[in-house]
Design an enzyme around this catalytic site. Structure first.
Site, mmCIF file in Angstrom:
data_model
loop_
_atom_site.group_PDB
_atom_site.id
_atom_site.type_symbol
_atom_site.label_atom_id
_atom_site.label_comp_id
_atom_site.label_asym_id
_atom_site.label_seq_id
_atom_site.Cartn_x
_atom_site.Cartn_y
_atom_site.Cartn_z
ATOM 1 N N LYS A 39 9.789 -4.738 -4.385
ATOM 2 C CA LYS A 39 8.374 -4.420 -4.576
ATOM 3 C C LYS A 39 8.292 -3.600 -5.855
ATOM 4 O O LYS A 39 8.554 -2.393 -5.859
ATOM 5 C CB LYS A 39 7.837 -3.618 -3.387
ATOM 6 C CG LYS A 39 6.358 -3.259 -3.501
ATOM 7 C CD LYS A 39 5.459 -4.444 -3.219
ATOM 8 C CE LYS A 39 3.995 -4.043 -3.212
ATOM 9 N NZ LYS A 39 3.108 -5.144 -2.842
ATOM 10 N N ASP A 52 5.105 -1.118 1.680
ATOM 11 C CA ASP A 52 5.421 -2.509 1.982
ATOM 12 C C ASP A 52 6.918 -2.729 2.175
ATOM 13 O O ASP A 52 7.332 -3.486 3.061
ATOM 14 C CB ASP A 52 4.912 -3.419 0.862
ATOM 15 C CG ASP A 52 3.389 -3.462 0.809
ATOM 16 O OD1 ASP A 52 2.743 -2.988 1.766
ATOM 17 O OD2 ASP A 52 2.842 -3.979 -0.182
ATOM 18 N N ALA A 203 -1.797 -13.873 13.108
ATOM 19 C CA ALA A 203 -2.278 -12.501 12.913
ATOM 20 C C ALA A 203 -1.537 -11.560 13.862
ATOM 21 O O ALA A 203 -1.244 -11.914 15.011
ATOM 22 C CB ALA A 203 -3.775 -12.435 13.167
#
Length: 232
Positions: A39, A52, A203
């Site tokens: 990242k 993250d 989800a």
């Protein structure tokens, strides 16, 4: 021999990019590959808040994770760096870090911030520039519902305009009760973008335990998908 690179971008924020990156890592780890997730720039988190890279590390403990810089305000990395009085992460710095990780890993996933053309620095460097420097294919993570066809097509078109390869699209957060637009988009996304729909991730998947997360990722993407995408 150095490892491969794959860049992961999104059509915008909050589309499930981090979970999709973790899912790609999980599939590669399950196939016996040494995986690193980079990242380059993290925004919108404080010094002690989970970022993250920490989410990926929790979901895929076998993957090595790295972060080059973080900025407290939830803005584009270039803007957030400038407002914080900190040095930005340039595309060249991100690419160099990814190449270094590839010396000891079979696959290096580079997760961008926001969308493809969000500025990483004040010189206008973008995630697209990182992909170009690495000569890496790009996976686009998209939303499920209304509006995603246009956002996805524009992102893929921007990749093509820069002679970059788009390996395909991943729906990063498929709702439990998809509406008509989301259901139609499964057929329409490949037609409007011109690239394959690689899979849909349910989800809430980011809350799964590592074993369950790996199983869902492997069912979604199939065996060793990243090797095939490298040659897209």
């Amino acid at each position: 021999m150095t490892g491969r690179h794959l860049v992961v971008t999104g059509t915008g924020t909050e589309v499930g990019k981090t979970v999709a990156t973790a899912a790609l890592a999980a599939v590669a780890v399950a196939a016996g590959e040494r995986v690193a997730v980079l990242k380059p720039a993290q925004t919108g988190v404080g010094p002690d808040e989970p970022e993250d890279a920490a989410v990926v590390a929790r979901l895929v403990p076998q993957a090595h994770t790295a972060e080059l810089a973080r900025y407290p305000e939830p803005l584009a990395p270039g803007t957030a760096a400038r407002r914080a009085g900190l040095a930005p992460v340039t595309p060249a710095a991100a690419a160099d870090a990814a190449r270094e990780l590839a010396r000891t890993h079979d696959l290096v996933l580079v997760e961008g911030a926001g969308g493809l053309l969000v500025h990483l620095d004040d010189d206008g460097g973008t995630v697209a520039d990182v992909a170009r420097l690495l000569d890496a294919p790009v996976v686009v993570v998209a939303a499920a519902g209304l509006g995603t066809l246009n956002h996805t097509a524009l992102t893929v078109e921007a990749l093509r305009a820069r002679d970059l390869v788009c390996a395909g699209v991943v729906v990063g957060s498929w709702p439990d009760a998809p509406d008509l637009a989301a259901r139609c988009n499964l057929d329409d996304l490949p037609a409007t973008s011109g690239v394959p729909l690689l899979g849909t991730l349910p989800a809430g998947l980011g809350g799964a335990a590592p074993e369950g997360f790996r199983d869902v990722a492997c069912r979604t993407f199939g065996p060793r998908p990243v090797g095939r995408w490298q040659d897209a």
